[in-house]
Write a protein that holds these residues in place. Structure first.
Motif, short mmCIF file in Angstrom:
data_model
loop_
_atom_site.label_atom_id
_atom_site.label_comp_id
_atom_site.label_asym_id
_atom_site.label_seq_id
_atom_site.Cartn_x
_atom_site.Cartn_y
_atom_site.Cartn_z
N LEU A 106 1.19 -1.08 0.16
CA LEU A 106 0.39 0.20 -0.07
C LEU A 106 1.01 1.16 0.04
O LEU A 106 0.15 2.32 -0.44
N ILE A 107 2.20 1.36 -0.32
CA ILE A 107 2.98 2.59 0.04
C ILE A 107 3.76 2.43 -1.37
O ILE A 107 4.59 1.79 -1.76
N LEU B 168 16.39 0.40 2.31
CA LEU B 168 16.68 1.67 2.27
C LEU B 168 16.25 2.90 3.48
O LEU B 168 17.07 4.15 3.77
N LEU B 169 14.82 3.13 2.86
CA LEU B 169 14.22 3.95 4.16
C LEU B 169 14.54 4.14 5.47
O LEU B 169 14.49 5.09 5.93
N LEU B 170 14.92 2.44 6.00
CA LEU B 170 15.29 2.34 7.33
C LEU B 170 16.41 2.92 7.46
O LEU B 170 17.06 2.60 9.15
N ASN B 171 17.41 3.10 6.52
CA ASN B 171 18.55 3.24 6.97
C ASN B 171 19.26 1.87 7.58
O ASN B 171 20.11 1.45 8.62
N ARG B 172 18.27 0.59 7.32
CA ARG B 172 19.04 -1.22 7.48
C ARG B 172 19.87 -1.76 6.45
O ARG B 172 19.62 -1.46 5.62
N ALA B 173 20.80 -2.59 6.88
CA ALA B 173 21.69 -3.29 6.02
C ALA B 173 20.68 -4.17 5.26
O ALA B 173 19.21 -4.35 5.68
N GLY C 98 10.17 -14.75 7.92
CA GLY C 98 9.59 -15.08 8.99
C GLY C 98 11.30 -15.79 9.37
O GLY C 98 11.39 -17.02 10.87
N THR C 99 12.57 -15.14 8.93
CA THR C 99 13.53 -16.17 9.56
C THR C 99 14.16 -15.03 10.26
O THR C 99 15.69 -15.10 10.87
N TYR C 100 13.77 -13.32 11.21
CA TYR C 100 14.36 -13.20 11.42
C TYR C 100 14.22 -13.37 12.81
O TYR C 100 13.09 -13.00 13.83
N HIS C 101 14.57 -13.92 13.94
CA HIS C 101 14.04 -14.69 15.25
C HIS C 101 14.36 -13.92 16.28
O HIS C 101 14.96 -12.93 15.97
N ASN C 102 13.62 -13.18 17.03
CA ASN C 102 13.19 -12.36 17.66
C ASN C 102 13.92 -10.48 17.51
O ASN C 102 14.69 -10.27 18.41
N PRO C 103 12.99 -10.54 16.23
CA PRO C 103 13.89 -8.60 16.15
C PRO C 103 13.28 -8.42 17.26
O PRO C 103 12.75 -8.11 17.45
N PRO C 104 14.09 -6.72 16.90
CA PRO C 104 14.62 -5.67 18.34
C PRO C 104 13.02 -5.19 18.45
O PRO C 104 12.82 -4.99 17.09
N VAL C 105 12.97 -4.47 18.81
CA VAL C 105 11.28 -3.89 18.67
C VAL C 105 11.57 -2.67 18.50
O VAL C 105 10.61 -1.61 17.17
N GLY C 106 12.72 -1.92 17.99
CA GLY C 106 12.87 -0.78 17.60
C GLY C 106 12.96 -0.90 15.75
O GLY C 106 12.10 0.06 15.12
N LEU C 107 13.09 -2.02 14.97
CA LEU C 107 12.61 -2.00 14.23
C LEU C 107 11.46 -2.57 13.75
O LEU C 107 11.03 -2.01 12.90
N LEU C 108 10.87 -3.03 14.71
CA LEU C 108 9.11 -3.16 14.90
C LEU C 108 8.71 -2.30 14.49
O LEU C 108 7.83 -1.95 13.53
N ARG C 109 8.96 -0.93 15.53
CA ARG C 109 8.53 0.30 15.82
C ARG C 109 8.65 0.94 13.92
O ARG C 109 8.00 1.96 13.56
N GLU C 110 10.22 1.16 13.98
CA GLU C 110 10.45 2.07 12.17
C GLU C 110 9.13 1.27 11.42
O GLU C 110 9.06 1.93 11.05
N VAL C 111 9.62 0.19 11.12
CA VAL C 111 8.72 -1.45 10.72
C VAL C 111 7.18 -0.20 10.48
O VAL C 111 6.06 -0.03 9.38
N ALA C 112 6.86 -0.60 11.67
CA ALA C 112 5.22 0.34 12.46
C ALA C 112 5.23 1.29 11.75
O ALA C 112 3.81 1.64 10.95
N GLN C 113 5.47 2.21 11.93
CA GLN C 113 5.48 3.38 11.64
C GLN C 113 5.58 4.34 10.06
O GLN C 113 5.39 4.77 9.50
N LEU C 114 6.81 3.14 9.31
CA LEU C 114 7.06 3.58 7.69
C LEU C 114 5.31 3.11 7.46
O LEU C 114 4.66 3.63 6.14
N PHE C 115 4.98 2.16 7.57
CA PHE C 115 3.71 1.71 6.97
C PHE C 115 2.95 1.81 7.55
O PHE C 115 1.24 1.53 7.38
N ARG C 116 2.50 2.70 8.66
CA ARG C 116 1.20 3.39 9.06
C ARG C 116 0.53 2.35 9.49
O ARG C 116 -1.00 2.57 9.93
N PHE C 117 0.86 1.77 10.67
CA PHE C 117 0.12 1.01 11.09
C PHE C 117 -0.48 1.54 12.67
O PHE C 117 -0.12 2.66 12.80
N ASP C 118 -2.13 1.08 12.78
CA ASP C 118 -2.79 2.52 14.23
C ASP C 118 -1.97 1.15 15.50
O ASP C 118 -1.24 0.58 15.43
N GLU C 119 -2.45 1.71 16.09
CA GLU C 119 -2.15 1.32 17.31
C GLU C 119 -2.63 -1.16 17.85
O GLU C 119 -1.38 -1.15 18.40
#
Length: 280
Positions: free
Chosen positions: A16-17, A44-49, A59-80
């Protein structure tokens, strides 16, 4: 980790983005037909490798950090609620706090009518305990019908609050201060909560109780003594719930019993009968 649900959720929202909305060109490589951002563009947008997002979506990134999830959620305009689902799918746990500071600060307008339709005293506060809505039975139980601007400040610091909350130092305050502490863990930048904390720490009665800590984080199911302004001494049986669209907001229903404490109702479980009829 719930790979299938996580992958479907992320893939759908990524589609959708539009790249153009972020100043990027739409990928035109061979075989590229999927709408929205490419996985590499997300990196690129998240400045990640490179391949970081691919690992998350696949689903191969086990226990991904909350910081990464937050950046993805904000980029994808997730609601709470989507933010909660993302953390549950990716980490098997609820998020440590809301996605946005504004979360929990407002509720749909229909809640005022819903609260007014409740027979018992009831109110709704936002994530900072600022009052959002209440009904007339609630105003009848507080001094002069004065609706508190902030319920946590009223219960912990206001002389009127301490007067109607019977046995304040033993039955109320030790159960309130852990809720304030837990809210600050989830919302450390909340200026209203920080202000209340400063007032509590400076208070000769509430301060030592706050420093002592405690583990209680919600009042649901509690029974506590009270001096109802009109009806006199009695007990409150408390029901607490959360409007799903506003994480951190609270609906509190106060069922008042005049006189000495009585046994509460038994727990409700599935399979109970209704009006004498057996369960379907």
């Amino acid at each position: 980790m719930h790979k299938k649900a996580l992958s479907a959720m992320l893939r759908e929202r990524r589609a959708l983005i539009s790249p153009e909305s972020h100043g990027l060109a739409r990928p035109t490589g061979q075989g590229r037909r999927a709408p929205g951002l490419s996985q590499q563009q997300v990196d690129l947008l998240l400045n990640r490798a490179i391949h970081t997002y691919h690992r998350l979506e696949s689903g191969t990134y086990h226990n991904p950090p909350v910081g990464l999830l937050r950046e993805v959620a904000q980029l994808f305009r997730f609601d709470e609620q989507e933010w909660v689902s993302l953390c549950r799918y990716a980490r098997d746990e609820d998020p440590p706090g809301p996605l946005r500071p504004s979360a929990g600060k407002e509720i749909p307008g229909m809640w005022q009518e819903a609260v007014e339709g409740i027979l018992h005293p009831a109110y709704i506060t936002d994530a900072s305990w600022d009052m959002l809505a209440c009904n007339s039975p609630f105003t009848e139980m507080v001094p002069d019908g004065r609706v508190p601007g902030n319920m946590m400040r009223f219960m912990l610091l206001d002389p009127d609050g301490r007067a109607i909350l019977s046995d304040w130092e033993t039955a109320w305050a030790p159960l309130l201060v852990p809720q304030l502490r837990a809210a600050l863990v989830a919302r450390p930048d909340d200026t209203v909560l920080r202000g209340i904390e400063r007032e509590v720490l400076a208070d000769p009665l509430a301060g030592p109780l706050y420093e002592a800590g405690g583990a209680v984080i919600h009042p649901d199911g509690d029974e506590r003594p009270i001096r109802h302004v009109k009806l006199g001494p009695g007990w409150l049986r408390m029901c607490a719930a959360q409007p799903l669209a506003s994480p951190g907001a609270r609906l509190i229903i106060l069922m008042y019993q005049q006189g000495p404490r009585q046994d509460g109702a038994p727990a409700i479980r599935s399979g109970r009968t209704w009006a004498g009829l057996p369960p379907a």
